[in-house]
Design a protein around this motif. Structure first.
Motif, PDB file in Angstrom:
ATOM      1  N   LEU A 173      -8.003   3.891  40.970  1.00 14.38           N
ATOM      2  CA  LEU A 173      -9.143   3.353  41.714  1.00 14.38           C
ATOM      3  C   LEU A 173      -9.618   4.225  42.874  1.00 14.38           C
ATOM      4  O   LEU A 173     -10.768   4.122  43.296  1.00 14.38           O
ATOM      5  N   LEU A 209     -10.592  -0.919  48.328  1.00 14.83           N
ATOM      6  CA  LEU A 209      -9.390  -1.629  47.908  1.00 14.83           C
ATOM      7  C   LEU A 209      -8.707  -2.247  49.118  1.00 14.83           C
ATOM      8  O   LEU A 209      -8.624  -1.628  50.183  1.00 14.83           O
ATOM      9  N   ASP A 214     -17.639  -6.808  47.816  1.00 10.32           N
ATOM     10  CA  ASP A 214     -17.299  -6.285  46.489  1.00 10.32           C
ATOM     11  C   ASP A 214     -16.039  -5.401  46.521  1.00 10.32           C
ATOM     12  O   ASP A 214     -16.058  -4.235  46.100  1.00 10.32           O
ATOM     13  N   THR A 260     -12.026  -4.702  45.549  1.00  3.91           N
ATOM     14  CA  THR A 260     -10.923  -4.999  44.631  1.00  3.91           C
ATOM     15  C   THR A 260      -9.676  -5.249  45.470  1.00  3.91           C
ATOM     16  O   THR A 260      -9.457  -4.566  46.472  1.00  3.91           O
ATOM     17  N   ASP A 269     -11.553 -11.795  38.535  1.00  7.03           N
ATOM     18  CA  ASP A 269     -11.798 -10.473  37.955  1.00  7.03           C
ATOM     19  C   ASP A 269     -11.828  -9.363  39.006  1.00  7.03           C
ATOM     20  O   ASP A 269     -12.211  -8.244  38.706  1.00  7.03           O
ATOM     21  N   ARG A 270     -11.420  -9.688  40.252  1.00  7.82           N
ATOM     22  CA  ARG A 270     -11.346  -8.595  41.233  1.00  7.82           C
ATOM     23  C   ARG A 270      -9.925  -8.465  41.794  1.00  7.82           C
ATOM     24  O   ARG A 270      -9.695  -7.710  42.741  1.00  7.82           O
ATOM     25  N   THR A 271      -8.985  -9.239  41.201  1.00 14.36           N
ATOM     26  CA  THR A 271      -7.597  -9.165  41.669  1.00 14.36           C
ATOM     27  C   THR A 271      -6.748  -8.408  40.660  1.00 14.36           C
ATOM     28  O   THR A 271      -6.875  -8.619  39.452  1.00 14.36           O
ATOM     29  N   ALA A 298      -4.490  -7.016  35.132  1.00 11.68           N
ATOM     30  CA  ALA A 298      -5.788  -6.638  35.704  1.00 11.68           C
ATOM     31  C   ALA A 298      -6.868  -6.756  34.626  1.00 11.68           C
ATOM     32  O   ALA A 298      -6.553  -6.849  33.432  1.00 11.68           O
TER      33      ALA A 298
END
Ligand SMILES: Cc1ncc(COP(=O)(O)O)c(C=O)c1O
Length: 386
Positions: A112, A169, A199, A201, A229-231, A253
């Motif tokens: 990421l 992140l 936004d 993660t 859907d962001r964890t 994920a």
């Protein structure tokens, strides 16, 4: 010959916990009796049935490579565990089984974080997050929770000030190393609101999830509306099942991330050890009693040690999970100096809070017998360190 080292390696410091263990080993080699409260692992042996499952797997010939992301039976057992924790968004296609949670984190950061990407940490934070962020080229923004006894709820305003649309992140670790705090649902909802707004993660490092006290349960961040859907949910077998040396962990994920991280995984480690993965199935499905016994032993030691520090008037934010606590050992002084004196004079090994971004405190692991905890506190008192 002069070797030219890569800048990504040169920007990372060696582990502070390792430096303490080396010092402890040195003193022990000189014949000194060191009470080692610096270690990050349970002091129990791995439960017998898990060892037997590994032996059976070896005898059955499970010694070759496995599918890179893990054997299907273990992935199915993991999906069941995740669903039990309320994380119903995950299927086997969302998983990568790794040699330890550390490797899982490494793969996530590599996947990421690009040069200059911003990574937010909640201090005190486990030492390897910073190193992994830096290895990947990330820049850090840090939010200190010490003023709130390590409870994130009190630090949400500071977190709101620290993160922005530039934050890529955020790492959340509850129950946490080094502080033992379990974040409240209200705090996690605050994280969710910020993550959605900007936004971001979020890695939810749940490696101490099974070890909580006083009826407190650690909520999985990925169960919150908007976080599915962001964890990235990360866990491992080291702490709950006392399997540190087996090296088994995993993360769950969204499939797109799994597919990218799978490249880092397959080109670095290929897969987690085959027979260890088989033993992991036994750990997940047949160890409730052993896990509960270890948890109760930690619970007793926690009470005992907090009591001892309180007798000496030392402030200890009460941990609700993991097996660490952080007494405020040097409110006006230097925690590194305090830890140096603790090991050199009292032969008690601890880790300075500054290694985790929180000066003034020391991390104490109570994965040790009550006799040794008592011995440690007696020695610290004898040397006027508390
Ligand atoms: C917060 C935290 N996350 C992840 C890990 C990684 O553990 P392992 O690689 O043994 O699974 C540790 C180990 O100390 C930890 O404390």
């Amino acid at each position: 010959m002069t070797m030219d080292f890569a800048s990504r390696v040169e920007r990372v410091e060696p582990s502070a916990t390792l430096a303490i263990s080396n010092k402890a080993a040195e003193l022990e080699a000189e014949g000194k009796d060191v009470v080692d409260l610096s270690v990050g692992e349970p002091d129990f042996d791995t439960p017998e049935n898990i060892k037997q499952a590994a032996k059976d797997a070896l005898d059955a010939g499970h010694t070759g490579y496995t599918p890179s992301n893990g054997i299907p039976e273990l992935k199915e057992a993991l999906v069941e565990k995740l669903h039990d924790d309320g994380l119903t968004q995950y299927g086997t296609e969302n998983l990568i089984v790794t040699p330890g949670g550390k490797q899982a984190l490494y793969e996530i950061f590599q996947t990421l974080i690009d040069d200059g990407d911003e990574v937010a940490l909640l201090d005190p934070a486990w030492v390897s997050y910073e190193a992994m962020a830096k290895l990947a080229g990330g820049s850090l923004t840090r939010v200190d929770t010490a003023a709130h006894d390590f409870q994130l709820a009190g630090a949400l305003d500071d977190l709101a000030d620290a993160v922005s649309d530039d934050t890529e992140l955020l790492v959340v670790n509850s129950p946490g190393n080094p502080h033992g705090a379990v974040y409240s649902d209200a705090a996690l909802e605050g994280v969710r609101d910020l993550a959605v707004e900007h936004d971001i993660t979020v890695i939810s490092d749940e490696i101490y999830k099974e070890i909580t006290y006083d009826g407190v349960e650690a909520t999985s961040l990925g169960t919150l509306d908007g976080m599915e859907d962001r964890t990235i949910t990360l866990n491992g077998f080291s702490k709950a099942y006392s399997m540190t040396g087996w090296r088994l962990g995993y993360f769950a994920a969204p499939e797109a991330l799994v597919s990218q991280a799978g490249k880092v995984h397959s080109h670095s480690v290929s897969c987690a050890v085959n027979f260890v993965q088989h033993a992991g199935i036994e750990a997940l499905t047949n160890t409730d009693e052993a896990v509960e016994e270890m948890r109760q032993a930690f619970a007793e030691r926690r009470e005992f040690l907090i009591g001892l520090f309180e007798e000496h008037g030392v402030h200890v934010p009460e941990p609700q999970g993991a097996f660490y606590m952080m007494p405020e050992v040097a409110p006006d002084g230097d925690d590194t100096e305090w830890c140096d004196a603790a090991i050199s004079d009292a032969q008690v090994a601890t880790v300075p809070g500054s290694a985790f971004g929180t000066p003034g405190y020391a991390r104490i692991s109570y994965a040790n017998s009550k006799e040794r905890l008592q011995e440690a506190v007696d020695r610290l008192a004898e040397h006027d360190l508390i």
